[in-house]
Design a protein around this motif. Structure first.
Motif, short mmCIF file in Angstrom:
data_model
loop_
_atom_site.label_atom_id
_atom_site.label_comp_id
_atom_site.label_asym_id
_atom_site.label_seq_id
_atom_site.Cartn_x
_atom_site.Cartn_y
_atom_site.Cartn_z
N UNK A 29 0.79 -1.24 0.00
CA UNK A 29 0.00 0.00 0.00
C UNK A 29 0.81 1.27 0.00
N UNK A 30 1.80 1.31 -0.81
CA UNK A 30 2.60 2.53 -0.85
C UNK A 30 2.85 2.92 -2.30
N UNK A 31 2.11 3.87 -2.77
CA UNK A 31 2.33 4.35 -4.13
C UNK A 31 3.47 5.35 -4.10
N UNK A 32 4.38 5.19 -5.00
CA UNK A 32 5.48 6.13 -5.11
C UNK A 32 6.05 6.04 -6.51
N UNK A 33 6.68 7.10 -6.96
CA UNK A 33 7.26 7.04 -8.30
C UNK A 33 8.51 6.16 -8.31
N UNK A 34 8.81 5.62 -9.47
CA UNK A 34 10.06 4.87 -9.61
C UNK A 34 11.22 5.85 -9.63
N UNK A 35 12.24 5.55 -8.87
CA UNK A 35 13.44 6.39 -8.89
C UNK A 35 14.11 6.24 -10.26
N UNK A 36 14.95 7.18 -10.58
CA UNK A 36 15.58 7.19 -11.91
C UNK A 36 16.26 5.86 -12.23
N UNK A 37 16.93 5.26 -11.24
CA UNK A 37 17.67 4.02 -11.49
C UNK A 37 16.80 2.77 -11.40
N UNK A 38 15.58 2.91 -10.90
CA UNK A 38 14.70 1.76 -10.77
C UNK A 38 14.03 1.43 -12.09
N UNK A 39 13.90 0.15 -12.35
CA UNK A 39 13.26 -0.30 -13.58
C UNK A 39 11.86 -0.83 -13.30
N UNK A 40 11.67 -1.45 -12.10
CA UNK A 40 10.37 -2.04 -11.80
C UNK A 40 10.14 -2.08 -10.29
N UNK A 41 8.86 -2.04 -9.92
CA UNK A 41 8.45 -2.20 -8.52
C UNK A 41 7.02 -2.71 -8.52
N UNK A 42 6.63 -3.33 -7.40
CA UNK A 42 5.26 -3.83 -7.25
C UNK A 42 4.66 -3.25 -5.98
N UNK A 43 3.35 -3.04 -6.02
CA UNK A 43 2.62 -2.44 -4.90
C UNK A 43 1.39 -3.31 -4.62
N UNK A 44 1.16 -3.62 -3.35
CA UNK A 44 0.07 -4.50 -2.95
C UNK A 44 -0.99 -3.68 -2.22
N UNK A 45 -2.23 -3.78 -2.67
CA UNK A 45 -3.35 -3.04 -2.10
C UNK A 45 -4.50 -3.99 -1.77
N UNK A 46 -5.33 -3.59 -0.85
CA UNK A 46 -6.63 -4.24 -0.69
C UNK A 46 -7.63 -3.20 -1.16
N UNK A 47 -8.11 -3.39 -2.38
CA UNK A 47 -8.89 -2.34 -3.04
C UNK A 47 -10.34 -2.27 -2.62
N UNK A 48 -10.91 -3.39 -2.16
CA UNK A 48 -12.27 -3.33 -1.62
C UNK A 48 -12.55 -4.60 -0.83
N UNK A 49 -13.63 -4.53 -0.07
CA UNK A 49 -14.02 -5.64 0.79
C UNK A 49 -15.53 -5.67 0.94
N UNK A 50 -16.08 -6.86 1.01
CA UNK A 50 -17.49 -7.06 1.35
C UNK A 50 -17.52 -8.11 2.45
N UNK A 51 -18.45 -7.93 3.38
CA UNK A 51 -18.53 -8.92 4.46
C UNK A 51 -19.98 -9.26 4.74
N UNK A 52 -20.16 -10.43 5.34
CA UNK A 52 -21.50 -10.85 5.75
C UNK A 52 -21.36 -11.70 7.00
N UNK A 53 -22.35 -11.57 7.88
CA UNK A 53 -22.39 -12.40 9.07
C UNK A 53 -22.78 -13.81 8.66
N UNK A 54 -22.05 -14.79 9.17
CA UNK A 54 -22.36 -16.18 8.81
C UNK A 54 -22.85 -16.98 10.00
N UNK A 55 -22.74 -16.41 11.21
CA UNK A 55 -23.32 -17.05 12.39
C UNK A 55 -23.98 -15.97 13.24
N UNK A 56 -24.79 -16.39 14.18
CA UNK A 56 -25.46 -15.43 15.06
C UNK A 56 -24.55 -14.93 16.17
N UNK A 57 -23.38 -15.56 16.34
CA UNK A 57 -22.48 -15.10 17.40
C UNK A 57 -21.35 -14.21 16.88
#
Length: 147
Positions: A29-57
């Motif tokens: 979860x860190x967006x940043x520009x690639x530095x001049x010497x960098x060729x590649x980078x990866x960024x991991x996000x949790x872009x959305x979530x849905x939830x539901x109750x599956x038990x009464x407790x």
């Protein structure tokens, strides 16, 4: 402890380090520009979530979309091929080897990828976004602990 989404991002980022394409340049979860010497980078996000109750407790099933954006600069053809051959293959194998993400999730499923390319001056930038659907069970009173 921290929210289950933060734990998932951190685990996935660590799991994806070591590819020949990005090496250790994988960030949670860190967006940043690639530095001049960098060729590649990866960024991991949790872009959305849905939830539901599956038990009464108070047990909830959370369906969390985990997105990996890989950014690369370089030649149009060779970088596009390397995104597939050097990163996507590595990432898909990592998730297949540990679909429960170290015990944080009940399941993770690959949902697809999108690709984009842009030219800025003399530089070509490529972005590949891979998406996984992650299923996690928690209690509604404890969003930090996976069940």
């Amino acid at each position: 402890m921290s929210h289950i989404r933060k734990q998932l991002r951190a685990f996935a980022a660590d799991m994806l380090k070591g590819s020949s394409f990005c090496g250790s340049k994988v960030f949670a979860s860190r967006a940043r520009p690639l530095a001049r010497e960098e060729v590649a980078a990866a960024f991991v996000y949790t872009s959305d979530e849905a939830s539901e109750d599956v038990t009464t407790d108070g047990v909830q099933q959370r369906s969390i979309r985990l997105r990996i954006d890989v950014v690369a600069k370089g030649d149009e053809v060779t970088k596009a091929d390397a995104l597939d051959d050097e990163f996507a293959v590595y990432a898909e194998r990592q998730f297949a080897a540990d679909p429960q993400l170290g015990g944080l999730a009940n399941a993770s499923e690959y949902r697809g990828a999108t690709f984009a390319m842009t030219v800025d001056g003399e530089k070509t930038f490529h972005v590949m976004s891979m998406t996984y659907q992650v299923t996690v069970f928690t209690r509604n009173s404890d969003p930090e602990t996976a069940l």
